[in-house]
Each structure stands twice: as C-alpha cells, then as structure tokens.
Design a protein around this motif. Structure first.
Motif, mmCIF file in Angstrom:
data_model
loop_
_atom_site.group_PDB
_atom_site.id
_atom_site.type_symbol
_atom_site.label_atom_id
_atom_site.label_comp_id
_atom_site.label_asym_id
_atom_site.label_seq_id
_atom_site.Cartn_x
_atom_site.Cartn_y
_atom_site.Cartn_z
ATOM 1 N N GLY A 134 0.809 -1.206 0.000
ATOM 2 C CA GLY A 134 0.000 0.000 0.000
ATOM 3 C C GLY A 134 0.842 1.256 0.000
ATOM 4 O O GLY A 134 0.813 2.031 0.950
ATOM 5 N N ILE A 135 1.607 1.456 -1.049
ATOM 6 C CA ILE A 135 2.492 2.613 -1.137
ATOM 7 C C ILE A 135 2.025 3.565 -2.224
ATOM 8 O O ILE A 135 1.181 3.232 -3.044
ATOM 9 N N ARG A 136 2.604 4.743 -2.244
ATOM 10 C CA ARG A 136 2.272 5.764 -3.240
ATOM 11 C C ARG A 136 3.553 6.158 -3.963
ATOM 12 O O ARG A 136 4.562 6.453 -3.339
ATOM 13 N N ILE A 137 3.461 6.159 -5.300
ATOM 14 C CA ILE A 137 4.567 6.628 -6.135
ATOM 15 C C ILE A 137 4.151 8.012 -6.634
ATOM 16 O O ILE A 137 3.146 8.139 -7.331
ATOM 17 N N GLY A 138 4.909 9.039 -6.263
ATOM 18 C CA GLY A 138 4.544 10.424 -6.550
ATOM 19 C C GLY A 138 4.620 10.803 -8.016
ATOM 20 O O GLY A 138 5.309 10.165 -8.818
ATOM 21 N N GLN A 139 3.938 11.870 -8.351
ATOM 22 C CA GLN A 139 3.846 12.371 -9.719
ATOM 23 C C GLN A 139 5.226 12.613 -10.317
ATOM 24 O O GLN A 139 6.088 13.233 -9.707
ATOM 25 N N GLY A 140 5.425 12.088 -11.532
ATOM 26 C CA GLY A 140 6.663 12.312 -12.270
ATOM 27 C C GLY A 140 7.860 11.511 -11.786
ATOM 28 O O GLY A 140 8.971 11.697 -12.280
ATOM 29 N N ALA A 141 7.675 10.607 -10.844
ATOM 30 C CA ALA A 141 8.794 9.807 -10.332
ATOM 31 C C ALA A 141 9.278 8.840 -11.402
ATOM 32 O O ALA A 141 8.530 8.437 -12.292
ATOM 33 N N VAL A 142 10.541 8.467 -11.304
ATOM 34 C CA VAL A 142 11.138 7.488 -12.206
ATOM 35 C C VAL A 142 11.618 6.325 -11.346
ATOM 36 O O VAL A 142 12.427 6.509 -10.441
ATOM 37 N N VAL A 143 11.097 5.139 -11.633
ATOM 38 C CA VAL A 143 11.484 3.931 -10.909
ATOM 39 C C VAL A 143 12.465 3.179 -11.797
ATOM 40 O O VAL A 143 12.132 2.819 -12.923
ATOM 41 N N GLY A 144 13.672 2.945 -11.311
ATOM 42 C CA GLY A 144 14.728 2.340 -12.109
ATOM 43 C C GLY A 144 14.476 0.879 -12.453
ATOM 44 O O GLY A 144 13.631 0.209 -11.863
ATOM 45 N N ALA A 145 15.235 0.414 -13.401
ATOM 46 C CA ALA A 145 15.141 -0.980 -13.845
ATOM 47 C C ALA A 145 15.495 -1.917 -12.705
ATOM 48 O O ALA A 145 16.439 -1.669 -11.953
ATOM 49 N N ALA A 146 14.729 -2.977 -12.569
ATOM 50 C CA ALA A 146 14.932 -4.031 -11.576
ATOM 51 C C ALA A 146 14.874 -3.518 -10.134
ATOM 52 O O ALA A 146 15.394 -4.156 -9.236
ATOM 53 N N ALA A 147 14.230 -2.380 -9.928
ATOM 54 C CA ALA A 147 14.146 -1.802 -8.582
ATOM 55 C C ALA A 147 12.972 -2.405 -7.814
ATOM 56 O O ALA A 147 11.849 -2.357 -8.283
ATOM 57 N N PRO A 148 13.248 -2.965 -6.627
ATOM 58 C CA PRO A 148 12.138 -3.385 -5.773
ATOM 59 C C PRO A 148 11.715 -2.183 -4.920
ATOM 60 O O PRO A 148 12.498 -1.666 -4.144
ATOM 61 N N VAL A 149 10.484 -1.709 -5.073
ATOM 62 C CA VAL A 149 10.031 -0.508 -4.361
ATOM 63 C C VAL A 149 9.019 -0.927 -3.309
ATOM 64 O O VAL A 149 7.954 -1.433 -3.637
ATOM 65 N N VAL A 150 9.354 -0.712 -2.032
ATOM 66 C CA VAL A 150 8.420 -1.002 -0.959
ATOM 67 C C VAL A 150 8.090 0.227 -0.112
ATOM 68 O O VAL A 150 7.032 0.260 0.491
ATOM 69 N N PRO A 151 8.948 1.280 -0.048
ATOM 70 C CA PRO A 151 8.515 2.503 0.641
ATOM 71 C C PRO A 151 7.903 3.481 -0.360
ATOM 72 O O PRO A 151 8.072 3.330 -1.567
ATOM 73 N N ASP A 152 7.207 4.499 0.148
ATOM 74 C CA ASP A 152 6.656 5.535 -0.733
ATOM 75 C C ASP A 152 7.782 6.238 -1.487
ATOM 76 O O ASP A 152 8.904 6.349 -0.998
ATOM 77 N N VAL A 153 7.440 6.734 -2.676
ATOM 78 C CA VAL A 153 8.386 7.518 -3.484
ATOM 79 C C VAL A 153 7.729 8.863 -3.724
ATOM 80 O O VAL A 153 6.602 8.933 -4.223
ATOM 81 N N GLY A 154 8.440 9.932 -3.367
ATOM 82 C CA GLY A 154 7.881 11.272 -3.510
ATOM 83 C C GLY A 154 7.830 11.728 -4.960
ATOM 84 O O GLY A 154 8.427 11.107 -5.850
ATOM 85 N N PRO A 155 7.120 12.834 -5.213
ATOM 86 C CA PRO A 155 7.021 13.342 -6.587
ATOM 87 C C PRO A 155 8.366 13.871 -7.067
ATOM 88 O O PRO A 155 9.227 14.235 -6.277
ATOM 89 N N HIS A 156 8.529 13.869 -8.380
ATOM 90 C CA HIS A 156 9.763 14.372 -8.989
ATOM 91 C C HIS A 156 9.372 15.387 -10.047
ATOM 92 O O HIS A 156 8.916 15.007 -11.124
ATOM 93 N N PRO A 157 9.520 16.687 -9.735
ATOM 94 C CA PRO A 157 9.126 17.689 -10.727
ATOM 95 C C PRO A 157 10.044 17.656 -11.949
ATOM 96 O O PRO A 157 11.259 17.579 -11.811
ATOM 97 N N ARG A 158 9.447 17.678 -13.132
ATOM 98 C CA ARG A 158 10.218 17.709 -14.375
ATOM 99 C C ARG A 158 10.601 19.149 -14.677
ATOM 100 O O ARG A 158 9.874 20.062 -14.423
ATOM 101 N N ARG A 159 11.761 19.308 -15.269
ATOM 102 C CA ARG A 159 12.205 20.657 -15.641
ATOM 103 C C ARG A 159 12.007 20.898 -17.093
ATOM 104 O O ARG A 159 11.949 20.149 -17.920
#
Length: 159
Positions: A134-159
C-alpha cells in the motif's frame, strides 16, 4: 470502484493511442481494456452484457500478449507500454495518467487482499521494476530498472 462513461472511454482511448505510436500490440490491449470497461459500466458491479468482453480481454491480454491487466483496474488515460511483456498490474492498484511501463513490471500487493500501490500521473517504470504494498509513487517519479520498491516515493518535478 470506477464508473466509466462513453466520454471518459473516448478520451482515454485517444490518449492511449497517442502515447503508443507504432506500438500496435499495446494499442490493441488498451482498446480492449477501455471498451470492456465501457461495457462494464461500473467496474465494481459490472453489467452482464460485459461478461463476453471481459473474457475476450483477459484471453487477449493474458494468453496472447502475456500481460495481466484486468478490466477492474483503475488506469488513467495515456498509459504507455514499452516492450510490454510480462507486465502484471493488480486489479486493486490505481494507475494515474501518462504512466509508462516497461517489460516485466509488477504492481501488486504483498499478501492476498492486502493494500495495493497508488501510482500518480507521469510515473515511469524501468524494466522488471517491482512495486508492492500500500504505497504511493509520486507524480513524475522514475522507478529504475529491476528496482524493488516497498517505501513511498515522492514526486519528482520535471524541468
């Protein structure tokens, strides 16, 4: 869950089509998904007329194209698959608009019936990324290849 109107379906199909230029397999799967959701009406309480569409979509996506994306999943417009093979999205997951999935991505829960991820708009997943719980991946985030994601990931503003 979600009630799908003809206007919403038309908008989603158009956005999906634009997000997947020259990716005909992806266009076919997403068209099947959107049409099935339209016939379902309400994904939590689907109409009987939708049952053949649900069966056809599941056969097409799971057996023919090896992607598990159930019609009850809430998916925003503009979903893109790059090299879509082996993608699994839990039916209770929420996927925002303009999300990009690559081969082998898994979005699901840790235990059966447990909470599922919420993916916000514009998130991009690398190949074989795994997002569970039950996690949240923030707007614009990039999750890398083969990454196991279990904590929340904050938003990543694009430039």
């Amino acid at each position: 869950m979600t009630r799908v109107s003809p206007t919403d379906a038309r908008r989603a199909i158009s956005a999906d089509w634009l997000a997947n230029r020259r990716a005909y397999k992806t266009r076919i799967i997403l068209l099947s998904l959107r049409v099935t959701q339209l016939f379902m009406g309400d994904t939590a309480n689907p109409r009987r007329i939708s049952y053949p569409f649900v069966a056809f979509h599941r056969f097409l996506s799971e057996w023919v194209f090896s992607m598990e994306i159930r019609p009850t999943t809430t998916i925003g417009p503009g979903l893109a698959f790059h090299h879509g093979f082996g993608i699994v999205v839990n039916p209770q997951a929420v996927v925002g608009a303009n999300v990009t999935l690559r081969n082998g991505v898994v979005i699901g829960n840790k235990v059966a019936g447990g909470p599922c991820p919420i993916i916000e708009d514009g998130v991009e997943f690398g190949a074989n990324a795994v997002v569970i719980g039950g996690i949240r991946i923030g707007q614009g985030a990039v999750v890398g290849a083969a990454a196991p994601v279990v904590p929340d990931v904050g938003p990543h503003p694009r430039r």
